[in-house]
Design a protein around this motif. Structure first.
Motif, PDB file in Angstrom:
ATOM      1  N   VAL A   1       6.055   5.633  -9.279  1.00  0.00           N
ATOM      2  CA  VAL A   1       6.021   4.470  -8.327  1.00  0.00           C
ATOM      3  C   VAL A   1       5.172   3.833  -7.300  1.00  0.00           C
ATOM      4  O   VAL A   1       5.524   4.927  -6.300  1.00  0.00           O
ATOM      5  CB  VAL A   1       6.911   3.016  -8.636  1.00  0.00           C
ATOM      6  CG1 VAL A   1       5.689   1.710  -8.204  1.00  0.00           C
ATOM      7  CG2 VAL A   1       6.509   2.979 -10.354  1.00  0.00           C
ATOM      8  N   LEU A   2       3.385   3.749  -6.767  1.00  0.00           N
ATOM      9  CA  LEU A   2       2.638   3.999  -5.622  1.00  0.00           C
ATOM     10  C   LEU A   2       3.415   2.661  -4.678  1.00  0.00           C
ATOM     11  O   LEU A   2       3.148   2.212  -5.475  1.00  0.00           O
ATOM     12  CB  LEU A   2       0.995   3.968  -5.837  1.00  0.00           C
ATOM     13  CG  LEU A   2       0.580   5.370  -6.033  1.00  0.00           C
ATOM     14  CD1 LEU A   2       0.828   6.607  -4.637  1.00  0.00           C
ATOM     15  CD2 LEU A   2       1.054   6.092  -7.012  1.00  0.00           C
ATOM     16  N   VAL A   3       3.126   3.129  -3.641  1.00  0.00           N
ATOM     17  CA  VAL A   3       3.298   1.938  -2.427  1.00  0.00           C
ATOM     18  C   VAL A   3       2.807   1.796  -1.226  1.00  0.00           C
ATOM     19  O   VAL A   3       2.065   2.659  -1.146  1.00  0.00           O
ATOM     20  CB  VAL A   3       5.062   1.804  -1.635  1.00  0.00           C
ATOM     21  CG1 VAL A   3       5.278   0.761  -0.838  1.00  0.00           C
ATOM     22  CG2 VAL A   3       5.995   1.924  -3.002  1.00  0.00           C
ATOM     23  N   TYR A   4       1.678   0.455  -1.119  1.00  0.00           N
ATOM     24  CA  TYR A   4       0.466   0.395  -1.027  1.00  0.00           C
ATOM     25  C   TYR A   4       1.135  -0.909   0.432  1.00  0.00           C
ATOM     26  O   TYR A   4       0.964  -1.803   0.364  1.00  0.00           O
ATOM     27  CB  TYR A   4      -0.608   0.171  -0.754  1.00  0.00           C
ATOM     28  CG  TYR A   4      -0.797   1.293  -2.567  1.00  0.00           C
ATOM     29  CD1 TYR A   4      -1.727   1.915  -2.185  1.00  0.00           C
ATOM     30  CD2 TYR A   4      -1.264   1.042  -4.021  1.00  0.00           C
ATOM     31  CE1 TYR A   4      -2.213   3.698  -2.939  1.00  0.00           C
ATOM     32  CE2 TYR A   4      -1.377   1.863  -4.390  1.00  0.00           C
ATOM     33  CZ  TYR A   4      -2.027   2.956  -4.081  1.00  0.00           C
ATOM     34  OH  TYR A   4      -2.147   3.847  -4.898  1.00  0.00           O
ATOM     35  N   GLY A   5       0.804  -0.244   1.821  1.00  0.00           N
ATOM     36  CA  GLY A   5       0.458  -1.024   2.969  1.00  0.00           C
ATOM     37  C   GLY A   5      -0.342  -1.664   3.183  1.00  0.00           C
ATOM     38  O   GLY A   5      -1.766  -0.686   3.095  1.00  0.00           O
ATOM     39  N   CYS A   6      -1.082  -2.146   4.186  1.00  0.00           N
ATOM     40  CA  CYS A   6      -1.801  -2.880   4.058  1.00  0.00           C
ATOM     41  C   CYS A   6      -1.839  -2.993   6.408  1.00  0.00           C
ATOM     42  O   CYS A   6      -1.219  -3.390   6.637  1.00  0.00           O
ATOM     43  CB  CYS A   6      -2.143  -4.023   3.951  1.00  0.00           C
ATOM     44  SG  CYS A   6      -3.404  -4.799   4.230  1.00  0.00           S
ATOM     45  N   PRO A   7      -3.239  -3.048   6.764  1.00  0.00           N
ATOM     46  CA  PRO A   7      -3.329  -3.097   8.234  1.00  0.00           C
ATOM     47  C   PRO A   7      -2.993  -5.136   7.829  1.00  0.00           C
ATOM     48  O   PRO A   7      -3.823  -5.480   7.354  1.00  0.00           O
ATOM     49  CB  PRO A   7      -4.748  -2.565   8.315  1.00  0.00           C
ATOM     50  CG  PRO A   7      -5.297  -1.489   7.456  1.00  0.00           C
ATOM     51  CD  PRO A   7      -4.869  -1.415   6.347  1.00  0.00           C
TER      52      PRO A   7
END
Length: 245
Positions: free
Chosen positions: A197-203
């Protein structure tokens, strides 16, 4: 194709001219939303910390700016927020339909605390929602459900993340998780029996945090931004865009 745009961590004040550490949050949000409009999103989601001072006026500023979007938009609370004030202005949505996909929002807010937690009740509710539909699914939450490599951020992440991953091990339709809180572009992965499962953070739309820092540090060289998700069939493409001010 379905285009989802993620915004996060606006940290607005009641005073529209208030400064942050590295800029002016409301002015920066306006610039980011203007850039997002040009990408023609189908849905926009704001993943928490809309406010810095927890005032009704700060949420009214956010609502005014976000309502210039020409698409549906949704928000969820972060550790700096007051969910009750948010809901008075615009309600929350647990399930967002994205055609071939679903987006489930997960509440990690803990009153008076910087860290996040789900607890048994919210974990149970998430499992029930996942059991209702086998379409490819994105989860969205404020706190990251794994370590991001900055010691001070990892101390205030999602405390019961192991319990979350145990739940998700039974639901292979969950492909990725979007999170806020970390004020930086980030990609991580959690290996489960049925796959990663990919985890993406955001600016953030305002100040950026310095990746890999032991203590609190602003990334003075970075700019506000947002994340785009293009969903096509069961595949997705995602990337971060930065905004010149």
């Amino acid at each position: 194709m379905m285009r989802l745009v993620q915004l996060t961590d606006c940290h607005l004040h009641a005073d529209p001219k208030a400064r942050s550490r590295a800029g002016f949050p409301l002015r920066q949000l306006e610039s980011v939303v203007e850039a997002v409009r040009a990408t023609r999103p189908d849905v926009v989601l704001v993943t928490g910390d809309i406010s810095q001072d927890e005032t009704a006026a700060s949420y009214q500023h956010a609502h005014r700016v976000l309502s210039t979007l020409e698409c549906p938009w949704f928000w969820l609370g972060g550790n700096h927020d007051q969910p009750g004030l948010m809901e008075e202005i615009r309600g929350f949505h647990d399930v967002i339909d994205l055609a071939n996909w679903r987006l489930l929002t997960v509440d990690t807010w803990v009153r008076g605390q910087a860290h996040g937690e789900l607890g048994e009740t919210r974990l149970g509710q998430l499992a029930e929602r996942l059991a209702e539909d086998e379409r490819p699914t994105l989860l969205a939450m404020h706190h990251p459900p794994l370590a991001v490599g900055s010691a001070w951020i990892d101390e205030i992440g999602l405390k019961d993340r192991d319990a979350l991953w145990e739940i998700l091990s039974s639901f292979p339709q969950v492909r990725a998780i979007l999170c806020g809180h970390i004020h930086q572009a980030f990609v991580g992965r959690q290996a489960l029996e049925h796959g990663d499962v990919l985890v993406y953070g955001c600016p953030s739309t305002t100040d950026q945090f310095l990746p890999g820092s032991e203590g609190f540090a602003i990334d003075e060289a970075s700019r506000p931004g947002y994340r785009i998700f293009d969903l096509r069939g069961e595949e997705w493409l995602t990337w971060v865009e930065r905004v010149d001010l």
